[in-house]
Design a protein around this motif. Structure first.
Motif, PDB file in Angstrom:
ATOM      1  N   ASP A   3      35.687  42.514  95.177  1.00  0.00           N
ATOM      2  CA  ASP A   3      34.552  42.192  94.292  1.00  0.00           C
ATOM      3  C   ASP A   3      34.693  40.789  93.703  1.00  0.00           C
ATOM      4  OD1 ASP A   3      33.487  44.646  94.799  1.00  0.00           O
ATOM      5  OD2 ASP A   3      33.801  45.466  92.792  1.00  0.00           O
ATOM      6  N   ASN A   4      35.913  40.442  93.318  1.00  0.00           N
ATOM      7  CA  ASN A   4      36.181  39.120  92.757  1.00  0.00           C
ATOM      8  C   ASN A   4      35.912  38.033  93.799  1.00  0.00           C
ATOM      9  OD1 ASN A   4      37.184  37.640  90.407  1.00  0.00           O
ATOM     10  ND2 ASN A   4      38.895  37.087  91.738  1.00  0.00           N
ATOM     11  N   ASP A   5      36.362  38.268  95.032  1.00  0.00           N
ATOM     12  CA  ASP A   5      36.127  37.297  96.114  1.00  0.00           C
ATOM     13  C   ASP A   5      34.629  37.127  96.379  1.00  0.00           C
ATOM     14  OD1 ASP A   5      38.837  36.950  96.377  1.00  0.00           O
ATOM     15  OD2 ASP A   5      39.023  38.209  98.163  1.00  0.00           O
ATOM     16  N   GLU A   6      33.891  38.209  96.303  1.00  0.00           N
ATOM     17  CA  GLU A   6      32.444  38.142  96.514  1.00  0.00           C
ATOM     18  C   GLU A   6      31.774  37.305  95.422  1.00  0.00           C
ATOM     19  OE1 GLU A   6      28.771  41.179  97.539  1.00  0.00           O
ATOM     20  OE2 GLU A   6      30.593  41.997  96.649  1.00  0.00           O
ATOM     21  N   LEU A   7      32.203  37.499  94.184  1.00  0.00           N
ATOM     22  CA  LEU A   7      31.671  36.685  93.086  1.00  0.00           C
ATOM     23  C   LEU A   7      32.003  35.206  93.277  1.00  0.00           C
ATOM     24  CD1 LEU A   7      32.271  38.777  89.842  1.00  0.00           C
ATOM     25  CD2 LEU A   7      30.091  37.986  90.760  1.00  0.00           C
ATOM     26  N   ILE A   8      33.214  34.923  93.718  1.00  0.00           N
ATOM     27  CA  ILE A   8      33.608  33.533  93.963  1.00  0.00           C
ATOM     28  C   ILE A   8      32.700  32.911  95.022  1.00  0.00           C
ATOM     29  CG2 ILE A   8      35.430  32.084  94.984  1.00  0.00           C
ATOM     30  CD1 ILE A   8      37.467  33.836  93.454  1.00  0.00           C
ATOM     31  N   ALA A   9      32.452  33.653  96.093  1.00  0.00           N
ATOM     32  CA  ALA A   9      31.594  33.137  97.163  1.00  0.00           C
ATOM     33  C   ALA A   9      30.170  32.880  96.656  1.00  0.00           C
ATOM     34  CB  ALA A   9      31.572  34.120  98.331  1.00  0.00           C
ATOM     35  N   ILE A  10      29.627  33.792  95.865  1.00  0.00           N
ATOM     36  CA  ILE A  10      28.274  33.622  95.335  1.00  0.00           C
ATOM     37  C   ILE A  10      28.217  32.432  94.382  1.00  0.00           C
ATOM     38  CG2 ILE A  10      26.479  34.662  93.890  1.00  0.00           C
ATOM     39  CD1 ILE A  10      27.345  37.399  94.989  1.00  0.00           C
ATOM     40  N   LEU A  11      29.231  32.292  93.525  1.00  0.00           N
ATOM     41  CA  LEU A  11      29.263  31.167  92.593  1.00  0.00           C
ATOM     42  C   LEU A  11      29.347  29.831  93.320  1.00  0.00           C
ATOM     43  CD1 LEU A  11      31.563  32.660  89.830  1.00  0.00           C
ATOM     44  CD2 LEU A  11      29.241  31.819  89.477  1.00  0.00           C
ATOM     45  N   ILE A  12      30.198  29.751  94.331  1.00  0.00           N
ATOM     46  CA  ILE A  12      30.322  28.507  95.090  1.00  0.00           C
ATOM     47  C   ILE A  12      29.004  28.173  95.772  1.00  0.00           C
ATOM     48  CG2 ILE A  12      31.416  27.463  97.129  1.00  0.00           C
ATOM     49  CD1 ILE A  12      34.022  28.885  96.252  1.00  0.00           C
ATOM     50  N   SER A  13      28.384  29.178  96.364  1.00  0.00           N
ATOM     51  CA  SER A  13      27.096  28.971  97.026  1.00  0.00           C
ATOM     52  C   SER A  13      26.028  28.520  96.029  1.00  0.00           C
ATOM     53  CB  SER A  13      26.660  30.258  97.718  1.00  0.00           C
ATOM     54  OG  SER A  13      25.403  30.111  98.284  1.00  0.00           O
ATOM     55  N   SER A  14      25.993  29.129  94.865  1.00  0.00           N
ATOM     56  CA  SER A  14      25.017  28.757  93.834  1.00  0.00           C
ATOM     57  C   SER A  14      25.229  27.331  93.352  1.00  0.00           C
ATOM     58  CB  SER A  14      25.102  29.718  92.645  1.00  0.00           C
ATOM     59  OG  SER A  14      24.790  31.018  93.032  1.00  0.00           O
ATOM     60  N   ILE A  15      26.474  26.960  93.141  1.00  0.00           N
ATOM     61  CA  ILE A  15      26.787  25.606  92.684  1.00  0.00           C
ATOM     62  C   ILE A  15      26.352  24.582  93.733  1.00  0.00           C
ATOM     63  CG2 ILE A  15      28.695  24.009  92.188  1.00  0.00           C
ATOM     64  CD1 ILE A  15      30.117  26.481  90.863  1.00  0.00           C
ATOM     65  N   LYS A  16      26.665  24.857  94.994  1.00  0.00           N
ATOM     66  CA  LYS A  16      26.273  23.928  96.067  1.00  0.00           C
ATOM     67  C   LYS A  16      24.754  23.812  96.168  1.00  0.00           C
ATOM     68  CE  LYS A  16      30.266  24.313  99.112  1.00  0.00           C
ATOM     69  NZ  LYS A  16      30.740  24.781 100.427  1.00  0.00           N
ATOM     70  N   THR A  17      24.052  24.945  96.034  1.00  0.00           N
ATOM     71  CA  THR A  17      22.592  24.935  96.122  1.00  0.00           C
ATOM     72  C   THR A  17      21.982  24.101  95.004  1.00  0.00           C
ATOM     73  OG1 THR A  17      22.592  27.110  97.166  1.00  0.00           O
ATOM     74  CG2 THR A  17      20.529  26.387  96.141  1.00  0.00           C
ATOM     75  N   VAL A  18      22.458  24.299  93.790  1.00  0.00           N
ATOM     76  CA  VAL A  18      21.906  23.558  92.646  1.00  0.00           C
ATOM     77  C   VAL A  18      22.208  22.072  92.788  1.00  0.00           C
ATOM     78  CG1 VAL A  18      22.059  23.221  90.154  1.00  0.00           C
ATOM     79  CG2 VAL A  18      21.976  25.521  91.084  1.00  0.00           C
TER      80      VAL A  18
END
Length: 190
Positions: free
Chosen positions: A164-179
């Motif tokens: 679950d933690n790894d999934e959150l990390i992946a989503i956060l990284i993706s969100s940061i890159k998108t923004v």
């Protein structure tokens, strides 16, 4: 007296139109970016508190609808609940309380930072809040490893929580890159 009533009606009609325009602007600002602070700033200029209240409620209802569909919001909140439940059931001596307190704080901070980012003051502030949430995820992974290596949680608990933690990390990284990418595009279009 009649002139005062008609003048009062004209003023209230102007307020209604202004409120509808502010609402339209606010909704447009909400739909065009991640930064709802723009829409909230238009609310403070509204002349009538009862209208401000109903307008605020309308905007927040639309915003809440979007939030409930966001994987980052739902997963970070669910992760915080899992962290709380895990800490509740860890059998830990009182002198090791700081160990469970650390994972409790870092694991629940992720969701709080994601929520805080919703009302960021600027795109860079939004990215900064997500970066801090990413750092908290990394810290949580450290504490999960430590709890597992010292026998406070089982292998299956560790695997489930770290996934679950790894999934959150992946989503956060993706969100940061998108923004960041979106922000770069906006600066080149100006």
């Amino acid at each position: 007296m009649k002139n005062e009533e008609s003048y009062s009606f004209v003023l209230s009609e102007e307020r209604r139109v202004k409120n509808e325009e502010s609402y339209s602007f606010a909704v447009m600002a909400f739909h065009s970016s991640f930064y709802p602070l723009v829409l909230l700033s238009s609310l403070f200029a509204l002349p009538s508190p009862p209208l401000r209240s109903s307008l605020f409620t309308q905007i927040m209802d639309e915003f809440k609808y979007k939030r409930e569909k966001s994987p980052l919001h739902t997963k970070s909140y669910a992760f915080a609940k899992r962290i709380i439940n895990m800490v509740r059931y860890i059998d830990c001596p009182a002198k090791m309380y700081s160990l469970t307190n650390q994972i409790f704080r870092s694991g629940t901070a992720v969701g709080a930072l994601v929520r805080e980012a919703e009302f960021a003051q600027s795109p860079s502030d939004f990215v900064n809040k997500l970066h801090i949430a990413l750092k908290e995820c990394n810290e949580t992974f450290y504490w999960l490893n430590l709890l597992y290596d010292t026998g406070f949680i089982s292998e299956s608990q560790f695997k489930s929580m770290s996934d679950d933690n790894d999934e959150l990390i992946a989503i956060l990284i993706s969100s940061i890159k998108t923004v960041k990418k979106r922000n770069k595009l906006n600066h080149t279009n100006e």
